[in-house]
Design an enzyme around this catalytic site. Structure first.
Site, PDB file in Angstrom:
ATOM      1  N   GLY A  46     -50.696 -24.113   6.250  1.00 17.39           N
ATOM      2  CA  GLY A  46     -51.648 -25.210   6.159  1.00 17.39           C
ATOM      3  C   GLY A  46     -50.917 -26.514   5.886  1.00 17.39           C
ATOM      4  N   GLN A  51     -49.988 -34.934   2.830  1.00 14.12           N
ATOM      5  CA  GLN A  51     -48.641 -34.358   2.638  1.00 14.12           C
ATOM      6  C   GLN A  51     -47.612 -34.975   3.582  1.00 14.12           C
ATOM      7  OE1 GLN A  51     -50.321 -30.116   2.652  1.00 14.12           O
ATOM      8  NE2 GLN A  51     -48.607 -29.939   1.241  1.00 14.12           N
ATOM      9  N   CYS A  94     -46.700 -24.400  -1.892  1.00 24.94           N
ATOM     10  CA  CYS A  94     -47.139 -25.712  -1.422  1.00 24.94           C
ATOM     11  C   CYS A  94     -45.940 -26.401  -0.787  1.00 24.94           C
ATOM     12  CB  CYS A  94     -47.668 -26.538  -2.601  1.00 24.94           C
ATOM     13  SG  CYS A  94     -48.256 -28.176  -2.096  1.00 24.94           S
ATOM     14  N   LEU A  95     -46.141 -26.935   0.413  1.00 21.83           N
ATOM     15  CA  LEU A  95     -45.023 -27.585   1.104  1.00 21.83           C
ATOM     16  C   LEU A  95     -44.574 -28.844   0.362  1.00 21.83           C
ATOM     17  CD1 LEU A  95     -46.154 -27.118   4.824  1.00 21.83           C
ATOM     18  CD2 LEU A  95     -44.600 -25.696   3.460  1.00 21.83           C
ATOM     19  N   HIS A 136     -57.147 -24.623  -0.945  1.00 24.15           N
ATOM     20  CA  HIS A 136     -55.910 -25.337  -1.295  1.00 24.15           C
ATOM     21  C   HIS A 136     -55.857 -26.680  -0.545  1.00 24.15           C
ATOM     22  CE1 HIS A 136     -51.364 -25.126  -2.096  1.00 24.15           C
ATOM     23  NE2 HIS A 136     -51.441 -26.079  -1.189  1.00 24.15           N
ATOM     24  N   GLU A 137     -56.246 -26.656   0.743  1.00 18.26           N
ATOM     25  CA  GLU A 137     -56.140 -27.880   1.558  1.00 18.26           C
ATOM     26  C   GLU A 137     -57.216 -28.912   1.187  1.00 18.26           C
ATOM     27  OE1 GLU A 137     -53.473 -28.201   3.066  1.00 18.26           O
ATOM     28  OE2 GLU A 137     -52.870 -26.091   3.054  1.00 18.26           O
ATOM     29  N   HIS A 140     -56.088 -30.735  -1.702  1.00 15.90           N
ATOM     30  CA  HIS A 140     -55.144 -31.827  -1.373  1.00 15.90           C
ATOM     31  C   HIS A 140     -55.898 -33.111  -1.005  1.00 15.90           C
ATOM     32  CE1 HIS A 140     -51.054 -30.382  -1.516  1.00 15.90           C
ATOM     33  NE2 HIS A 140     -51.283 -29.344  -0.751  1.00 15.90           N
TER      34      HIS A 140
HETATM   35  O1  K1U Z   1     -50.782 -27.097   1.892  1.00 15.10           O
HETATM   36  C1  K1U Z   1     -49.656 -26.626   1.786  1.00 15.10           C
HETATM   37  O2  K1U Z   1     -48.867 -27.047   0.952  1.00 15.10           O
HETATM   38  C2  K1U Z   1     -49.262 -25.482   2.678  1.00 15.10           C
HETATM   39  C3  K1U Z   1     -49.266 -24.141   1.958  1.00 15.10           C
HETATM   40  C4  K1U Z   1     -50.642 -23.525   2.098  1.00 15.10           C
HETATM   41  C5  K1U Z   1     -50.941 -22.309   1.276  1.00 15.10           C
HETATM   42  C6  K1U Z   1     -50.087 -21.265   1.141  1.00 15.10           C
HETATM   43  C7  K1U Z   1     -50.421 -20.161   0.388  1.00 15.10           C
HETATM   44  C8  K1U Z   1     -51.611 -20.082  -0.211  1.00 15.10           C
HETATM   45  C9  K1U Z   1     -52.452 -21.136  -0.090  1.00 15.10           C
HETATM   46  C10 K1U Z   1     -52.132 -22.250   0.649  1.00 15.10           C
HETATM   47  C11 K1U Z   1     -48.200 -23.262   2.610  1.00 15.10           C
HETATM   48  O3  K1U Z   1     -48.264 -22.974   3.756  1.00 15.10           O
HETATM   49  S1  K1U Z   1     -46.885 -22.729   1.619  1.00 15.10           S
HETATM   50  C12 K1U Z   1     -45.903 -21.714   2.707  1.00 15.10           C
HETATM   51  C13 K1U Z   1     -46.498 -20.393   3.002  1.00 15.10           C
HETATM   52  O4  K1U Z   1     -47.396 -19.945   2.328  1.00 15.10           O
HETATM   53  C14 K1U Z   1     -46.014 -19.594   4.151  1.00 15.10           C
HETATM   54  C15 K1U Z   1     -44.916 -19.977   4.866  1.00 15.10           C
HETATM   55  C16 K1U Z   1     -44.497 -19.212   5.950  1.00 15.10           C
HETATM   56  C17 K1U Z   1     -45.158 -18.088   6.299  1.00 15.10           C
HETATM   57  C18 K1U Z   1     -46.250 -17.688   5.581  1.00 15.10           C
HETATM   58  C19 K1U Z   1     -46.679 -18.446   4.499  1.00 15.10           C
HETATM   59 ZN    ZN Z   2     -50.087 -27.671  -0.756  1.00 14.67          ZN
END
Ligand code: K1U
Ligand code: ZN
Length: 173
Positions: A46, A51, A94-95, A136-137, A140
């Site tokens: 996401g 972000q 979270c990225l 989560h989004e 944000h």
């Molecule tokens: O919004 C963001 O920071 C993105 C975040 C979203 C998220 C992840 C996990 C649970 C809730 C919301 C991410 O994508 S973090 C990276 C991640 O989870 C992932 C990366 C590569 C493959 C699979 C997952």
């Molecule tokens: Zn995030």
């Protein structure tokens, strides 16, 4: 593949309230493309526009976790209409807070509404990872981070760690 730099904790932009999108313009379509490219490149499941520094209510999402079959979604002005009483704990990342993961408990199922890039208003129910991700989004878009659900001690520690890293980087450059 135009990716854009990610906004990282403790950048105060992450605490902004993002603005609704009144119309789907070419600028919004380009933003959506850049968001998907940035999300896949990271990689993540996401990404909210803030972000990448844009305080607009738009989210990119793909919870398929498969590089072979992608299911990209663009959610414009997403809203959570209903959330289940039942909760589920998921290890979130979270990225904007790289390499930090913690379990967060949230409603297991949600009903949400958004506008897609064709201007259609969609209502949909989600569960599991998709429900976690949409919550989560939307957080944000409201300036809320998943670390806000942790204890004050854990949150303060992680903020201090990223503050130090940012300081080191600004001194080094
Ligand atoms: O919004 C963001 O920071 C993105 C975040 C979203 C998220 C992840 C996990 C649970 C809730 C919301 C991410 O994508 S973090 C990276 C991640 O989870 C992932 C990366 C590569 C493959 C699979 C997952
Ligand atoms: Zn995030």
């Amino acid at each position: 593949m135009p990716t854009r730099p990610l906004v990282i904790l403790p950048d105060p932009k992450l605490r902004l309230l993002s603005e609704p999108i009144p119309a789907i313009t070419d600028e919004i379509r380009q933003l959506a493309r850049d968001m998907l490219d940035t999300m896949y490149d990271a990689p993540g499941v996401g990404l909210a526009a803030i972000q990448i520094g844009v305080p607009k209510r738009i989210v990119a999402m793909d919870v398929s976790k498969s590089e072979v079959e992608r299911h990209p979604m663009i959610l414009i002005n997403p809203e959570i209409l209903w959330a289940s009483e039942e909760k589920r704990a998921y290890e979130e990342g979270c990225l904007s807070i790289p390499d930090y993961y913690e379990e967060v408990e949230r409603p297991d199922r949600v009903r949400f509404r958004y506008t897609n890039l064709d201007g259609q208003v969609i209502e949909q129910e989600a569960e599991g990872l998709m429900a976690t991700c949409i919550q989560h989004e939307v957080d944000h878009l409201n300036g809320v981070l998943f670390i806000d659900y942790l204890s004050r001690l854990k949150r303060d520690r992680i903020v201090a760690k990223f503050r130090k890293a940012a300081k080191r980087e600004s001194v080094g450059s």
